[in-house]
Design a protein around this motif. Structure first.
Motif, short mmCIF file in Angstrom:
data_model
loop_
_atom_site.label_atom_id
_atom_site.label_comp_id
_atom_site.label_asym_id
_atom_site.label_seq_id
_atom_site.Cartn_x
_atom_site.Cartn_y
_atom_site.Cartn_z
N UNK B 238 0.82 -1.20 0.00
CA UNK B 238 0.00 0.00 0.00
C UNK B 238 0.87 1.27 0.00
N UNK B 239 1.86 1.31 0.87
CA UNK B 239 2.60 2.56 1.02
C UNK B 239 3.79 2.71 0.06
N UNK B 240 4.40 1.60 -0.36
CA UNK B 240 5.51 1.71 -1.31
C UNK B 240 4.95 1.79 -2.73
N UNK B 241 4.17 0.79 -3.13
CA UNK B 241 3.69 0.73 -4.50
C UNK B 241 2.68 1.84 -4.82
N UNK B 242 1.70 2.01 -3.95
CA UNK B 242 0.69 3.04 -4.24
C UNK B 242 1.27 4.45 -4.13
N UNK B 243 2.24 4.64 -3.25
CA UNK B 243 2.91 5.94 -3.20
C UNK B 243 3.63 6.20 -4.53
N UNK B 244 4.27 5.14 -5.04
CA UNK B 244 4.97 5.24 -6.33
C UNK B 244 4.00 5.62 -7.45
N UNK B 245 2.82 4.96 -7.44
CA UNK B 245 1.83 5.25 -8.48
C UNK B 245 1.35 6.70 -8.39
N UNK B 246 1.19 7.21 -7.16
CA UNK B 246 0.76 8.61 -7.00
C UNK B 246 1.87 9.57 -7.42
N UNK B 247 3.13 9.18 -7.13
CA UNK B 247 4.25 10.05 -7.52
C UNK B 247 4.36 10.15 -9.03
N UNK B 248 4.05 9.03 -9.71
CA UNK B 248 4.07 9.04 -11.18
C UNK B 248 3.04 10.01 -11.75
#
Lengths: 147, 317
Positions: B238-248
């Motif tokens: 949730x916090x690594x992958x979804x943070x990455x998706x939001x940063x993109x």
């Protein structure tokens, strides 16, 4: 799923202490478990089976911990999901996960090349075969009304 | 200490083998008597299996626990979901003999018996209670003094408490104690005990899942923490992958998500790349650089402390 305790649910329908700690109540618009409970008590739960709300309970167990009855409304939401699943009304991803679980006993398998790269030992053997045997016995047992 | 089996669970081995790596390195660094045993399946995940077939949820978990009874070992899991599901079924069967007999009537046919005689624990409370804070402190050679770390417990490390019985379910302390033993400040924040919300991604409600990730990440960004620490593969996703998706998509948070075993491994002196920190989607570079710099500064204060402890100041009077 165990049966619901309507006496405890009567209290739930009037209490709502858990609304101050439930993450979905606090953050998801329209998420209102007491509305579901009131309909359950009135014998009108059917309309909730196709509703997205019943899947939005995160099963974080906050309501259970704070509940003076140690009951919480998570039981009602789980009961609704069980009934919905029986009628085939699950979100697509739940169906995919369930199919994989029944087929392999797991929700994914160790990835050999990645393990090798990380210098990890070979993964322990999965119990898939014994699991499938057990599921077969369980399903047969369930057809017996005395089970 | 009694031997224990490690229960990796599906998510770590399928998606994050580097978390298995750091866990093994730390367990070996502490010389702990762990082993892998054959035959485990999914724990199984409550939110998936229990909703559809309660009986099969109980039975599958009981089968995994029966494998421990057969091997005569305890269990430790670096996944909160696995630890919580297994403990919940264990507690349910201990309090319901009728159900236990039913379960065993089926398990006997596959050569197993549920007794539930062994301890089932999550890795974090295990380190706190069994390894102990003094032993953890003894292993720290590169502490996190000066670093501000926000803990995300993960609901199922501590709840339901009647089954897990390992910490206060509404005011847990053990993960905090371990982070402090490594020298870091455990930053206290409003949304500390909020659920990660990853479950919403598993019911096709991605936008709601992102909403939950944002609640915590926004607060931690405002507090300027150096990292978030957790010990659950689902929360990690949730916090690594979804943070990455939001940063993109242009929403910048910059909060590295560090697993408990990675944090401990770093403090024990293992290299970040050996622990698998280069496999994260959110880079930990700034976090690691600050830590290296502070450890450089720390060696100077350590010299000062050494002189103080030797009675240098007093001797001059």
């Amino acid at each position: 799923m165990e049966s619901l305790n309507f006496k405890l649910l009567e209290q739930c329908s009037k209490c709502g202490a858990c609304y101050h700690i439930c993450p979905s109540c606090l953050n998801l618009e329209g998420y209102d478990p007491r509305a579901v409970i009131k309909d359950v008590l009135a014998g009108q739960h059917e309309k909730w089976l196709s509703h997205k709300s019943i899947w939005q309970c995160l099963e974080c167990h906050h309501c259970l911990e704070i509940c003076f009855q140690h009951y919480g409304f998570e039981n009602t939401m789980a009961a609704m999901r069980t009934l919905a699943a029986k009628k085939g009304m699950t979100p697509p991803q739940v169906k995919r996960g369930w199919d994989m679980f029944i087929k392999t006993g797991k929700l994914g398998e160790p990835v050999a090349p990645a393990r090798k790269k990380l210098n990890l030992p070979e993964a322990a053997k999965s119990g898939a075969e014994d699991f499938k045997k057990m599921v077969k016995i369980y399903r047969e047992a369930k057809t017996n009304p005395n089970f | 200490m009694k031997d224990f089996a490690i229960f990796w669970g599906c998510t770590i081995q399928t998606r994050f083998p580097f978390l298995e790596k750091s866990t093994r390195m730390v367990l070996e660094g502490f010389n702990l008597p762990y082993r892998d045993i054959d035959g485990f399946t999914c724990c199984p995940e409550k939110s998936l299996v229990n909703n559809i077939d309660h009986g099969l949820w109980i039975l599958t978990a009981a089968r995994n626990i029966a494998l421990l009874d057969k091997a005569g070992v305890d269990l430790v899991s670096p996944c909160t979901g696995c630890a919580s599901n297994l403990a919940t079924v264990n507690s349910e069967l201990h309090s319901n003999h009728k159900e236990k007999n039913k379960v065993n009537s089926i398990l006997n046919e596959v050569g197993l018996e549920f007794k539930g005689n062994n301890k089932l624990r999550h890795l974090v409370p295990f380190f706190h209670d069994e390894v102990g804070i003094p032993a953890v402190k003894n292993k720290i050679i590169k502490p996190f003094n000066g670093m501000r770390i926000a803990i995300h417990y993960g609901c199922h490390m501590i709840r339901p408490s009647h089954a897990l019985k390992n910490d206060d379910p509404l005011d847990p302390k053990k993960f905090d104690n371990l982070i402090r033993a490594m020298g870091a400040e455990s930053v206290q924040y409003m949304t500390k005990l909020l659920c990660c919300g990853q479950g919403l991604d598993r019911i096709d409600q991605h936008e709601n899942a992102l909403h939950f990730a944002r609640l915590k990440l926004k607060e931690l960004r405002a507090l300027k923490v150096d990292a978030m620490a957790l010990c659950c593969p689902s929360c990690y996703l949730q916090f690594d992958n979804n943070q990455f998706l939001m940063e993109k998509e242009g929403e910048k948070f910059g909060i590295p998500i560090i697993y408990f075993t990675e944090l401990l491994g770093l403090a024990m002196g293992y290299k970040p790349e050996d622990l698998g920190l280069d496999s994260h989607r959110i880079e930990a570079t700034a976090f690691l650089e600050k830590w290296q710099r502070l450890n450089g500064d720390l060696s100077k204060t350590t010299e000062l402390n050494r002189q103080l402890e030797a009675g240098f100041g007093i001797a001059q009077l």
